[in-house]
Design a protein around this motif. Structure first.
Motif, short mmCIF file in Angstrom:
data_model
loop_
_atom_site.label_atom_id
_atom_site.label_comp_id
_atom_site.label_asym_id
_atom_site.label_seq_id
_atom_site.Cartn_x
_atom_site.Cartn_y
_atom_site.Cartn_z
N TYR A 1 0.84 -1.20 0.00
CA TYR A 1 0.00 0.00 0.00
C TYR A 1 0.87 1.26 0.00
O TYR A 1 0.67 2.17 -0.81
CB TYR A 1 -0.92 -0.02 1.22
N TYR B 1 1.50 4.38 -2.58
CA TYR B 1 1.36 5.79 -2.20
C TYR B 1 2.59 6.58 -2.68
O TYR B 1 2.46 7.69 -3.21
CB TYR B 1 1.23 5.90 -0.69
N ILE C 1 -4.47 0.77 -4.57
CA ILE C 1 -5.28 1.50 -3.59
C ILE C 1 -4.43 2.60 -2.94
O ILE C 1 -4.87 3.74 -2.76
CB ILE C 1 -5.85 0.55 -2.52
N GLY C 2 -3.19 2.24 -2.57
CA GLY C 2 -2.27 3.23 -2.00
C GLY C 2 -2.00 4.35 -2.97
O GLY C 2 -1.95 5.53 -2.59
N ASN D 1 -5.11 6.66 -3.13
CA ASN D 1 -5.19 7.50 -1.93
C ASN D 1 -4.10 8.57 -1.92
O ASN D 1 -4.34 9.72 -1.52
CB ASN D 1 -5.08 6.64 -0.68
N VAL E 1 -5.06 11.40 -4.23
CA VAL E 1 -6.04 12.31 -3.64
C VAL E 1 -5.37 13.20 -2.59
O VAL E 1 -5.55 14.43 -2.58
CB VAL E 1 -7.20 11.51 -3.00
N ASN E 2 -4.59 12.60 -1.70
CA ASN E 2 -3.98 13.34 -0.60
C ASN E 2 -2.94 14.34 -1.08
O ASN E 2 -2.81 15.43 -0.53
CB ASN E 2 -3.35 12.39 0.42
#
Length: 259
Positions: A204, A208, A248-249, A252, A255-256
């Motif tokens: 994950y 990211y 998924i990471g 996210n 978005v962040n």
């Protein structure tokens, strides 16, 4: 024989730190070790202090991310050639001598061979390689060397990165036309995650970090090799689950990082 500074960042590595420091104690001299501990709550620092009489060891305790810790280590180092290794790794007895050979061949950056050890479920997965300007920039910083002047010109690791800070650094170095070398005889053994939960958590956060790379360097997806991913077993059942968590990471992170 020119001296080398070895930089280690750790947090709560009491199970691994003795193996690492024992592996460094037998390396070709001269070298120093700068250990940056991110305020461990276990016996990491206490165990490390037991090696003060076995090597030139500087222990710094400061809350920091991995990138920040490595930057702190370099800023407190004495020598012009830097090696990075992680707290959950240990080095082959010829690691420093082999990395030194590559520096002597006028390499600005040296990546060694990293061998994953531990649970066989997780050791069989190779890196998801990313190629930039024809170079695989995903060689991990648990087995990486930099000329100090180049590292400082690049302002070191970007502290904003949660993961992939080593990939970002390598990409920026190539933008400066640095000479990147691979030495398969400079071996570091890296311990993989011990259970499925921590393994997927790592996937994950790796995803990211790719989102952070994408924001900073543009579209990184075009830099991946599907052929390489197939050859390193990324598309079997377990590998697909790993890629899902990484994606998924990534989402996210995208978005962040936009906020």
């Amino acid at each position: 024989m020119f001296p080398i500074s070895i930089i280690i960042t750790v947090k709560n590595e009491e199970k691994n730190i003795a193996d690492l420091l024992n592996s460094l104690a037998i390396q070709e001299k001269p070298f120093e070790v700068v250990l940056v501990d991110a305020e461990s709550s276990d016996k990491t620092v206490e165990i490390a202090k037991g090696f003060l009489d076995k090597m030139d060891l500087n222990i710094i305790v400061k809350k920091s991310t991995r990138g920040e810790g490595r930057n702190i280590g370099v800023m407190n180092s004495k020598y012009d050639y830097i090696l990075f290794i992680d707290g959950d790794s240990y080095a082959d007895k010829n690691w420093v001598s082999e990395m030194r050979k590559s520096f002597m061949a006028n390499c600005d950056i040296v990546a060694g061979k990293t061998i994953s050890i531990g649970n066989k479920k997780y050791t069989k997965f190779g890196r998801v390689e990313l190629f930039y300007k024809g170079v695989d920039v995903t060689f991990p910083s648990c087995n990486l060397g930099y000329k100090k002047d180049l590292f400082l010109k690049l302002n070191g690791f970007d502290p904003k990165f949660i993961t992939a800070e080593d990939i970002d650094l390598n990409m920026r170095a190539l933008d400066k036309n640095a000479k990147f070398c691979y030495n398969e005889n400079a071996i570091v053994y890296n311990k993989v995650r011990e259970d499925i939960s921590s393994f997927l958590k790592q996937a994950y956060w790796n995803g990211y970090g790719r989102a952070q790379l994408n924001k900073k360097h543009g579209n990184v997806w075009k830099m991946y090799s599907i052929k390489s991913m197939v050859e390193t077993g990324q598309f079997n059942t377990f590998g697909i689950v790993r890629l899902i968590f990484a994606f998924i990471g990534y989402l996210n992170g995208k978005v962040n990082e936009r906020e």
